[in-house]
Design a protein around this motif. Structure first.
Motif, PDB file in Angstrom:
ATOM      1  N   GLU A  31       0.823  -1.208   0.000  1.00  0.00           N
ATOM      2  CA  GLU A  31       0.000   0.000   0.000  1.00  0.00           C
ATOM      3  C   GLU A  31       0.860   1.262   0.000  1.00  0.00           C
ATOM      4  O   GLU A  31       0.590   2.213  -0.741  1.00  0.00           O
ATOM      5  CB  GLU A  31      -0.936  -0.006   1.217  1.00  0.00           C
ATOM      6  CG  GLU A  31      -1.877   1.178   1.241  1.00  0.00           C
ATOM      7  CD  GLU A  31      -2.838   1.168   2.415  1.00  0.00           C
ATOM      8  OE1 GLU A  31      -3.601   2.142   2.538  1.00  0.00           O
ATOM      9  OE2 GLU A  31      -2.830   0.203   3.212  1.00  0.00           O
ATOM     10  N   GLN A  32       1.918   1.273   0.827  1.00  0.00           N
ATOM     11  CA  GLN A  32       2.807   2.442   0.887  1.00  0.00           C
ATOM     12  C   GLN A  32       3.511   2.673  -0.448  1.00  0.00           C
ATOM     13  O   GLN A  32       3.627   3.803  -0.915  1.00  0.00           O
ATOM     14  CB  GLN A  32       3.835   2.274   2.012  1.00  0.00           C
ATOM     15  CG  GLN A  32       3.240   2.141   3.404  1.00  0.00           C
ATOM     16  CD  GLN A  32       2.259   3.242   3.737  1.00  0.00           C
ATOM     17  OE1 GLN A  32       2.568   4.423   3.608  1.00  0.00           O
ATOM     18  NE2 GLN A  32       1.059   2.861   4.148  1.00  0.00           N
ATOM     19  N   CYS A  33       3.975   1.597  -1.068  1.00  0.00           N
ATOM     20  CA  CYS A  33       4.648   1.717  -2.367  1.00  0.00           C
ATOM     21  C   CYS A  33       3.688   2.190  -3.444  1.00  0.00           C
ATOM     22  O   CYS A  33       4.036   3.039  -4.269  1.00  0.00           O
ATOM     23  CB  CYS A  33       5.276   0.379  -2.767  1.00  0.00           C
ATOM     24  SG  CYS A  33       6.682  -0.103  -1.755  1.00  0.00           S
ATOM     25  N   LEU A  34       2.463   1.650  -3.439  1.00  0.00           N
ATOM     26  CA  LEU A  34       1.479   2.017  -4.447  1.00  0.00           C
ATOM     27  C   LEU A  34       1.122   3.501  -4.384  1.00  0.00           C
ATOM     28  O   LEU A  34       1.035   4.171  -5.407  1.00  0.00           O
ATOM     29  CB  LEU A  34       0.207   1.169  -4.285  1.00  0.00           C
ATOM     30  CG  LEU A  34       0.291  -0.275  -4.754  1.00  0.00           C
ATOM     31  CD1 LEU A  34      -0.893  -1.071  -4.224  1.00  0.00           C
ATOM     32  CD2 LEU A  34       0.360  -0.343  -6.275  1.00  0.00           C
ATOM     33  N   LYS A  35       0.907   4.021  -3.185  1.00  0.00           N
ATOM     34  CA  LYS A  35       0.439   5.411  -3.079  1.00  0.00           C
ATOM     35  C   LYS A  35       1.565   6.435  -3.015  1.00  0.00           C
ATOM     36  O   LYS A  35       1.310   7.629  -3.062  1.00  0.00           O
ATOM     37  CB  LYS A  35      -0.499   5.564  -1.887  1.00  0.00           C
ATOM     38  CG  LYS A  35       0.115   5.444  -0.529  1.00  0.00           C
ATOM     39  CD  LYS A  35      -0.961   5.585   0.547  1.00  0.00           C
ATOM     40  CE  LYS A  35      -0.384   5.482   1.942  1.00  0.00           C
ATOM     41  NZ  LYS A  35      -1.438   5.583   2.954  1.00  0.00           N
ATOM     42  N   SER A  36       2.820   5.976  -2.966  1.00  0.00           N
ATOM     43  CA  SER A  36       3.952   6.893  -2.808  1.00  0.00           C
ATOM     44  C   SER A  36       4.193   7.783  -4.029  1.00  0.00           C
ATOM     45  O   SER A  36       4.719   8.879  -3.902  1.00  0.00           O
ATOM     46  CB  SER A  36       5.223   6.112  -2.513  1.00  0.00           C
ATOM     47  OG  SER A  36       5.654   5.414  -3.675  1.00  0.00           O
ATOM     48  N   GLY A  37       3.856   7.292  -5.208  1.00  0.00           N
ATOM     49  CA  GLY A  37       4.175   8.029  -6.423  1.00  0.00           C
ATOM     50  C   GLY A  37       5.601   7.772  -6.899  1.00  0.00           C
ATOM     51  O   GLY A  37       6.011   8.278  -7.936  1.00  0.00           O
ATOM     52  N   ALA A  38       6.359   6.991  -6.134  1.00  0.00           N
ATOM     53  CA  ALA A  38       7.753   6.701  -6.476  1.00  0.00           C
ATOM     54  C   ALA A  38       7.907   5.402  -7.259  1.00  0.00           C
ATOM     55  O   ALA A  38       8.973   5.125  -7.784  1.00  0.00           O
ATOM     56  CB  ALA A  38       8.593   6.634  -5.202  1.00  0.00           C
ATOM     57  N   CYS A  39       6.842   4.604  -7.330  1.00  0.00           N
ATOM     58  CA  CYS A  39       6.909   3.301  -7.999  1.00  0.00           C
ATOM     59  C   CYS A  39       6.014   3.302  -9.235  1.00  0.00           C
ATOM     60  O   CYS A  39       4.957   3.926  -9.253  1.00  0.00           O
ATOM     61  CB  CYS A  39       6.438   2.191  -7.057  1.00  0.00           C
ATOM     62  SG  CYS A  39       7.416   2.048  -5.546  1.00  0.00           S
ATOM     63  N   SER A  40       6.445   2.576 -10.261  1.00  0.00           N
ATOM     64  CA  SER A  40       5.599   2.449 -11.452  1.00  0.00           C
ATOM     65  C   SER A  40       4.794   1.152 -11.417  1.00  0.00           C
ATOM     66  O   SER A  40       3.718   1.081 -11.989  1.00  0.00           O
ATOM     67  CB  SER A  40       6.445   2.507 -12.720  1.00  0.00           C
ATOM     68  OG  SER A  40       7.373   1.438 -12.740  1.00  0.00           O
ATOM     69  N   ASN A  41       5.321   0.120 -10.755  1.00  0.00           N
ATOM     70  CA  ASN A  41       4.656  -1.177 -10.651  1.00  0.00           C
ATOM     71  C   ASN A  41       4.929  -1.782  -9.280  1.00  0.00           C
ATOM     72  O   ASN A  41       6.039  -1.659  -8.766  1.00  0.00           O
ATOM     73  CB  ASN A  41       5.188  -2.171 -11.692  1.00  0.00           C
ATOM     74  CG  ASN A  41       4.989  -1.680 -13.098  1.00  0.00           C
ATOM     75  OD1 ASN A  41       3.888  -1.703 -13.602  1.00  0.00           O
ATOM     76  ND2 ASN A  41       6.061  -1.244 -13.728  1.00  0.00           N
ATOM     77  N   ALA A  60      -4.956   3.016  -3.300  1.00  0.00           N
ATOM     78  CA  ALA A  60      -3.543   3.410  -3.232  1.00  0.00           C
ATOM     79  C   ALA A  60      -2.916   3.427  -4.616  1.00  0.00           C
ATOM     80  O   ALA A  60      -2.138   4.324  -4.946  1.00  0.00           O
ATOM     81  CB  ALA A  60      -2.783   2.458  -2.304  1.00  0.00           C
ATOM     82  N   SER A  61      -3.274   2.457  -5.443  1.00  0.00           N
ATOM     83  CA  SER A  61      -2.766   2.375  -6.811  1.00  0.00           C
ATOM     84  C   SER A  61      -3.181   3.599  -7.625  1.00  0.00           C
ATOM     85  O   SER A  61      -2.374   4.174  -8.358  1.00  0.00           O
ATOM     86  CB  SER A  61      -3.281   1.095  -7.468  1.00  0.00           C
ATOM     87  OG  SER A  61      -2.937   1.043  -8.821  1.00  0.00           O
ATOM     88  N   GLU A  62      -4.432   3.995  -7.479  1.00  0.00           N
ATOM     89  CA  GLU A  62      -4.926   5.173  -8.201  1.00  0.00           C
ATOM     90  C   GLU A  62      -4.300   6.454  -7.663  1.00  0.00           C
ATOM     91  O   GLU A  62      -3.963   7.356  -8.436  1.00  0.00           O
ATOM     92  CB  GLU A  62      -6.450   5.229  -8.104  1.00  0.00           C
ATOM     93  CG  GLU A  62      -7.128   4.111  -8.876  1.00  0.00           C
ATOM     94  CD  GLU A  62      -8.620   3.977  -8.590  1.00  0.00           C
ATOM     95  OE1 GLU A  62      -9.156   4.777  -7.790  1.00  0.00           O
ATOM     96  OE2 GLU A  62      -9.230   3.058  -9.155  1.00  0.00           O
ATOM     97  N   THR A  63      -4.097   6.532  -6.354  1.00  0.00           N
ATOM     98  CA  THR A  63      -3.494   7.711  -5.732  1.00  0.00           C
ATOM     99  C   THR A  63      -2.069   7.919  -6.237  1.00  0.00           C
ATOM    100  O   THR A  63      -1.678   9.037  -6.586  1.00  0.00           O
ATOM    101  CB  THR A  63      -3.475   7.569  -4.195  1.00  0.00           C
ATOM    102  OG1 THR A  63      -4.816   7.419  -3.732  1.00  0.00           O
ATOM    103  CG2 THR A  63      -2.827   8.773  -3.528  1.00  0.00           C
ATOM    104  N   GLY A  64      -1.292   6.868  -6.274  1.00  0.00           N
ATOM    105  CA  GLY A  64       0.109   6.965  -6.692  1.00  0.00           C
ATOM    106  C   GLY A  64       0.322   6.765  -8.173  1.00  0.00           C
ATOM    107  O   GLY A  64       1.465   6.751  -8.633  1.00  0.00           O
ATOM    108  N   ASP A  65      -0.751   6.581  -8.934  1.00  0.00           N
ATOM    109  CA  ASP A  65      -0.655   6.312 -10.375  1.00  0.00           C
ATOM    110  C   ASP A  65       0.330   5.175 -10.627  1.00  0.00           C
ATOM    111  O   ASP A  65       1.279   5.293 -11.405  1.00  0.00           O
ATOM    112  CB  ASP A  65      -0.244   7.573 -11.132  1.00  0.00           C
ATOM    113  CG  ASP A  65      -0.433   7.422 -12.636  1.00  0.00           C
ATOM    114  OD1 ASP A  65      -1.295   6.623 -13.055  1.00  0.00           O
ATOM    115  OD2 ASP A  65       0.292   8.102 -13.395  1.00  0.00           O
TER     116      ASP A  65
END
Length: 146
Positions: A31-41, A60-65
């Motif tokens: 969840e943290q990785c998904l919403k951070s915006g620092a990860c692509s996958n 979280a995925s949508e938040t961090g694109d």
């Protein structure tokens, strides 16, 4: 593994492998990785994901694109009809096939499933297929008659 990633065009320096101690830490980390915006996958292997957990990951995925991949192993005793349908955009079932993978689309956002197809990996990754290789046959010269 870094050589395999590099061969596929993925820079190993851009990959972070996380080894959480338990399932709860795995969910939190994903969840943290998904919403951070620092990860692509983000790829997560999780045995029993509940609907509310999948929804949190989706938000979280949508938040961090960030694109997420959720993997789970289906047990032989499970019936496809009894598996809980998670709120995901695409759901695939992968099974072994002699030349690679049989892929069944079980759910897709905005439409009906399209059935199944075979991904032939025999020429690309022959060591990952069940197909036995043909033995090498060396023909003997034909004897001259006479």
């Amino acid at each position: 593994m870094p050589d395999n990633l590099y061969a596929e065009g993925i820079d190993p320096d851009q990959v972070l492998l996380v080894y959480p101690r338990n399932a709860q830490e795995a969910l939190w980390t994903a969840e943290q990785c998904l919403k951070s915006g620092a990860c692509s996958n983000v790829m997560l292997w999780h045995g029993e994901l509940e609907i509310h957990q999948a929804r949190r990951l989706q938000v979280a995925s949508e938040t961090g694109d960030c694109l997420q991949f959720l993997f789970k192993q289906t047990h032989a005793s499970q019936d496809d009809n009894n598996v809980i349908s998670l709120p995901v955009s695409l759901s695939l079932k992968l099974t072994a096939h002699p030349v690679g993978l049989n892929i069944t689309i079980t759910k897709r956002k905005g439409g009906w499933p399209h059935g199944s197809f075979v991904l032939d990996m025999a020429s690309y990754w022959p060591e990952l297929t069940l197909k036995k290789r043909d033995p090498v046959v060396i023909p003997f010269p034909i004897r001259k008659q006479g």
